[in-house]
Scaffold this motif. Structure first.
Motif, PDB file in Angstrom:
ATOM      1  N   LEU A  32       0.832  -1.207   0.000  1.00 31.34           N
ATOM      2  CA  LEU A  32       0.000   0.000   0.000  1.00 31.34           C
ATOM      3  C   LEU A  32       0.869   1.261   0.000  1.00 31.34           C
ATOM      4  O   LEU A  32       0.606   2.210  -0.736  1.00 31.34           O
ATOM      5  CB  LEU A  32      -0.929   0.006   1.216  1.00 31.34           C
ATOM      6  N   LEU A  33       1.925   1.264   0.815  1.00 34.23           N
ATOM      7  CA  LEU A  33       2.830   2.422   0.833  1.00 34.23           C
ATOM      8  C   LEU A  33       3.505   2.584  -0.531  1.00 34.23           C
ATOM      9  O   LEU A  33       3.732   3.702  -0.997  1.00 34.23           O
ATOM     10  CB  LEU A  33       3.867   2.265   1.943  1.00 34.23           C
TER      11      LEU A  33
ATOM     12  N   ASP B 129     -12.391 -12.719   4.937  1.00 35.46           N
ATOM     13  CA  ASP B 129     -13.764 -12.351   4.592  1.00 35.46           C
ATOM     14  C   ASP B 129     -13.764 -11.338   3.450  1.00 35.46           C
ATOM     15  O   ASP B 129     -12.714 -10.978   2.903  1.00 35.46           O
ATOM     16  CB  ASP B 129     -14.522 -11.831   5.826  1.00 35.46           C
ATOM     17  N   ASN B 130     -14.967 -10.881   3.072  1.00 35.73           N
ATOM     18  CA  ASN B 130     -15.085  -9.961   1.929  1.00 35.73           C
ATOM     19  C   ASN B 130     -14.317  -8.661   2.168  1.00 35.73           C
ATOM     20  O   ASN B 130     -13.753  -8.083   1.242  1.00 35.73           O
ATOM     21  CB  ASN B 130     -16.562  -9.656   1.643  1.00 35.73           C
ATOM     22  N   GLU B 131     -14.280  -8.173   3.421  1.00 37.29           N
ATOM     23  CA  GLU B 131     -13.551  -6.926   3.691  1.00 37.29           C
ATOM     24  C   GLU B 131     -12.057  -7.118   3.482  1.00 37.29           C
ATOM     25  O   GLU B 131     -11.375  -6.250   2.943  1.00 37.29           O
ATOM     26  CB  GLU B 131     -13.820  -6.449   5.118  1.00 37.29           C
ATOM     27  N   ALA B 132     -11.537  -8.281   3.927  1.00 37.17           N
ATOM     28  CA  ALA B 132     -10.109  -8.558   3.748  1.00 37.17           C
ATOM     29  C   ALA B 132      -9.770  -8.662   2.267  1.00 37.17           C
ATOM     30  O   ALA B 132      -8.753  -8.117   1.809  1.00 37.17           O
ATOM     31  CB  ALA B 132      -9.744  -9.856   4.463  1.00 37.17           C
ATOM     32  N   LEU B 133     -10.622  -9.341   1.494  1.00 36.55           N
ATOM     33  CA  LEU B 133     -10.370  -9.476   0.052  1.00 36.55           C
ATOM     34  C   LEU B 133     -10.408  -8.112  -0.631  1.00 36.55           C
ATOM     35  O   LEU B 133      -9.653  -7.848  -1.570  1.00 36.55           O
ATOM     36  CB  LEU B 133     -11.402 -10.425  -0.571  1.00 36.55           C
ATOM     37  N   ARG B 134     -11.263  -7.224  -0.120  1.00 38.86           N
ATOM     38  CA  ARG B 134     -11.335  -5.872  -0.693  1.00 38.86           C
ATOM     39  C   ARG B 134     -10.061  -5.088  -0.379  1.00 38.86           C
ATOM     40  O   ARG B 134      -9.573  -4.312  -1.213  1.00 38.86           O
ATOM     41  CB  ARG B 134     -12.567  -5.159  -0.132  1.00 38.86           C
TER      42      ARG B 134
ATOM     43  N   ALA C 230      -4.605  -3.219  -2.281  1.00 38.20           N
ATOM     44  CA  ALA C 230      -3.141  -3.344  -2.336  1.00 38.20           C
ATOM     45  C   ALA C 230      -2.656  -3.894  -3.673  1.00 38.20           C
ATOM     46  O   ALA C 230      -1.449  -4.053  -3.866  1.00 38.20           O
ATOM     47  CB  ALA C 230      -2.663  -4.244  -1.193  1.00 38.20           C
ATOM     48  N   GLY C 231      -3.605  -4.200  -4.585  1.00 42.12           N
ATOM     49  CA  GLY C 231      -3.210  -4.608  -5.934  1.00 42.12           C
ATOM     50  C   GLY C 231      -3.329  -6.081  -6.243  1.00 42.12           C
ATOM     51  O   GLY C 231      -2.911  -6.525  -7.306  1.00 42.12           O
TER      52      GLY C 231
ATOM     53  N   ARG D 298       4.251 -10.184  -1.697  1.00 42.16           N
ATOM     54  CA  ARG D 298       5.646  -9.739  -1.885  1.00 42.16           C
ATOM     55  C   ARG D 298       5.934  -9.439  -3.358  1.00 42.16           C
ATOM     56  O   ARG D 298       6.657  -8.495  -3.665  1.00 42.16           O
ATOM     57  CB  ARG D 298       6.614 -10.797  -1.349  1.00 42.16           C
ATOM     58  N   ARG D 299       5.365 -10.267  -4.261  1.00 42.83           N
ATOM     59  CA  ARG D 299       5.546  -9.980  -5.700  1.00 42.83           C
ATOM     60  C   ARG D 299       4.909  -8.636  -6.052  1.00 42.83           C
ATOM     61  O   ARG D 299       5.482  -7.849  -6.813  1.00 42.83           O
ATOM     62  CB  ARG D 299       4.905 -11.090  -6.547  1.00 42.83           C
ATOM     63  N   GLN D 300       3.727  -8.375  -5.486  1.00 40.97           N
ATOM     64  CA  GLN D 300       3.047  -7.108  -5.758  1.00 40.97           C
ATOM     65  C   GLN D 300       3.885  -5.933  -5.250  1.00 40.97           C
ATOM     66  O   GLN D 300       4.078  -4.939  -5.951  1.00 40.97           O
ATOM     67  CB  GLN D 300       1.659  -7.134  -5.091  1.00 40.97           C
ATOM     68  N   ALA D 301       4.410  -6.051  -4.026  1.00 46.01           N
ATOM     69  CA  ALA D 301       5.249  -4.988  -3.469  1.00 46.01           C
ATOM     70  C   ALA D 301       6.515  -4.798  -4.315  1.00 46.01           C
ATOM     71  O   ALA D 301       7.025  -3.681  -4.461  1.00 46.01           O
ATOM     72  CB  ALA D 301       5.623  -5.313  -2.018  1.00 46.01           C
ATOM     73  N   GLY D 302       6.997  -5.899  -4.893  1.00 45.53           N
ATOM     74  CA  GLY D 302       8.218  -5.847  -5.698  1.00 45.53           C
ATOM     75  C   GLY D 302       8.112  -5.011  -6.957  1.00 45.53           C
ATOM     76  O   GLY D 302       9.125  -4.713  -7.600  1.00 45.53           O
ATOM     77  N   ARG D 303       6.894  -4.603  -7.323  1.00 48.50           N
ATOM     78  CA  ARG D 303       6.708  -3.781  -8.540  1.00 48.50           C
ATOM     79  C   ARG D 303       7.086  -2.323  -8.298  1.00 48.50           C
ATOM     80  O   ARG D 303       7.186  -1.552  -9.249  1.00 48.50           O
ATOM     81  CB  ARG D 303       5.246  -3.863  -8.982  1.00 48.50           C
ATOM     82  N   PHE D 304       7.269  -1.927  -7.051  1.00 45.76           N
ATOM     83  CA  PHE D 304       7.464  -0.502  -6.754  1.00 45.76           C
ATOM     84  C   PHE D 304       8.932  -0.188  -6.469  1.00 45.76           C
ATOM     85  O   PHE D 304       9.557  -0.813  -5.615  1.00 45.76           O
ATOM     86  CB  PHE D 304       6.616  -0.095  -5.536  1.00 45.76           C
TER      87      PHE D 304
END
Length: 526
Positions: free
Chosen positions: A29-30, A56-61, A66-67, A119-125
């Protein structure tokens, strides 16, 4: 993201301690908000063991925020949760079929898969750096930041200067200890054996069941990849060594699995805790996830609560670091998140009492009463449709408290639905993006503001989105609502200010557009 054995940088905006699922989501997110971040962990790699299992649905949202798409890691969709007592039979059921805000109400997952994906998602930044093999030793705060001392595996120390430090370092948090926020709240005296079995393709159950037997309560659920989990409460006098013995595990699982065909992925005895800090913040230091609160697993909200923490905190840190908001808005993190985390812990403790009555008499009384309650439709709905779960709506915090009752409330989550925009189908959060949004429901929000007001809002990290029927006026971002989810929650037309964490900050009639934005600007400037 840099991820190697480099030395830590001398200074960063945010230092995150702990790169588990909560720390990794905060980091992603950062990254999205453009914050210069270092995340450290004493481990180099993701632990290859199942631990957390429910979202739950909130966590998936929040994972979407976060991408991570829903197909970024494997899940099992859970249609219902059943509660069974050997004395009175099935006495409760929760309906978890269907979706809320575009996501399944309940899924199970395999934690290493989720962590790798995040971690892969964070690795894009490029603005993120991740380093393993480092531990926090100590830190000192001053008016401008935090000076942290880290230690690597060879015993060498490294000093990192940061503007803010976040402890995502789990239940035995070093950060929590250093700010003197020792846990309050009861620890369950019960120990539980958790067994994860593999190679259960086509044989695992398709739902979650709680076998509420006073002699040995046993929650049981499926997980992706042909996995299945059982949790067995230990009786007085039973030891960890006895219970983790393969022959003993074979006996416990015999009602479900032939011991000769048993493939154990993990076995561990845990003590379940119910604890919450007095404050999730001290100065420039914040606690998230299990470092701040520990929830017993009976409502599957442990990891979910940590994800809610980081969605709430990440954008506020970003707005302060950019100079778009006063540092005082950071106080609203604890103000918003702690009461909700405590309410979830209280619900889990209540569920724990239902799951594990002390004796046959208590089981017959409690479970019998629950069974009788099911014959009353309002009570049945309350439990079966999950109305018992605390709503994600804040009583106080970084929003303008509204009086209007006919519409979705400020301090609550803005609903999400499928929309069509520029010819493509998407979930509405994808159009909200990572800015503060002035959303016009049934109207173009820009129509009600002059050029100076629009420019001022955009300088503060704001943007504009119209959601309606038809095609819009072609002047800017427009989404066509494909069902009534978004438009039916408000009288038409309405303006709503939506924070980057999807919480409604303010709302009102279009004629009040200038006042809406100035109230929100005043809140951000605190």
């Amino acid at each position: 993201m840099h991820n190697n054995n480099d030395l830590p940088p001398e200074s960063v905006d945010v230092l995150v301690i702990g790169n588990g699922p909560v720390g990794a989501t905060l980091t992603a997110l950062l990254g999205r908000y453009g914050v210069d971040t270092l995340v450290i962990d004493k481990n180099h790699d993701v632990l290859s063991m199942p631990r957390a299992i429910a979202l739950d649905n909130e966590a998936l949202r929040i994972l979407q925020l976060a991408g991570l798409d829903e197909d970024a890691f494997d899940t099992v969709v859970i249609p219902h949760v059943k509660m069974h007592c050997p004395i009175v039979g099935q006495f409760g059921q929760a309906n978890t079929r269907g979706r809320i805000d575009g996501h399944h109400k309940l899924v199970t997952f395999y934690q290493p898969d989720l962590e790798q994906a995040m971690r892969r998602q964070a690795g894009r930044f490029a603005n993120l750096r991740s380093l393993g093999g480092l531990e926090l030793r100590e830190f000192v705060q001053d008016a401008a930041g935090v000076t942290a001392t880290l230690q690597d595996e060879s015993g060498c120390t490294h000093v990192v200067r940061c503007r803010y430090l976040v402890g995502a370092d789990g239940a035995s948090s070093r950060v929590r200890g250093l700010i003197g926020q020792e846990f309050n709240g009861q620890s369950y005296s019960e120990d539980w054996l958790i067994v994860d079995a593999g190679a259960r393709h086509g044989q695992a159950i398709d739902h979650v069941e709680f076998l509420c037997d006073h002699r040995r309560p046993t929650p049981h659920m499926p997980a992706p990849g042909g996995r299945e989990r059982w949790e067995f409460m230990l009786r007085p006098g039973e030891s960890r060594d006895q219970m983790e013995d393969p022959a003993r595990i074979g006996e416990l699982l015999a009602p479900w699995i032939d011991p000769d065909k048993l493939t154990i992925e993990r076995k561990a005895v845990y003590r379940f805790h119910a604890r919450c800090c007095d404050s999730f913040q001290q100065g420039r230091v914040f606690l998230v996830g299990d470092a701040a609160h520990i929830t017993p697993p009976f409502v599957g909200q442990g990891l979910v609560a940590g994800l809610r923490d980081v969605a709430n905190l990440a954008w506020k840190l970003s707005w302060v670091l950019r100079g778009n908001a006063s540092p005082r808005i950071l106080d609203s993190y604890d103000e918003e998140r702690r009461p909700h985390a405590q309410a979830m812990i209280d619900l889990a403790k209540l569920m724990g009492r239902l799951v594990m009555p002390g004796n046959a008499l208590a089981a017959a009384a409690i479970h019998g009463f629950m069974k009788v309650l099911r014959s009353f439709p309002p009570a049945r709905r309350h439990f079966e449709e999950l109305d018992i779960k605390p709503k994600s709506r804040f009583d106080q915090g970084l929003f303008v408290r509204g009086r209007r009752r006919r519409s979705a409330a400020t301090g609550a989550l803005f609903p999400q639905a499928w929309v069509r925009s520029a010819g493509r189908l998407c979930l509405s959060d994808d159009l909200l993006g990572d800015r503060l949004q002035l959303v016009g429901l049934g109207t173009d929000p820009r129509r009600w503001l002059d050029a100076a007001q629009q420019a001022r809002w955009q300088e503060l990290g704001g943007d504009f989105l119209e959601i309606g029927h038809g095609r819009g006026n072609g002047n800017g971002s427009f989404a066509e609502a494909l069902d009534g989810t978004l438009l039916d929650a408000w009288p038409q037309p309405t303006l709503a200010v939506v924070r980057p964490d999807r919480v409604i900050m303010h709302q009102g009639a279009p004629e009040q557009a200038g006042e809406l934005l100035s109230r929100c600007q005043a809140l951000l400037q605190a």
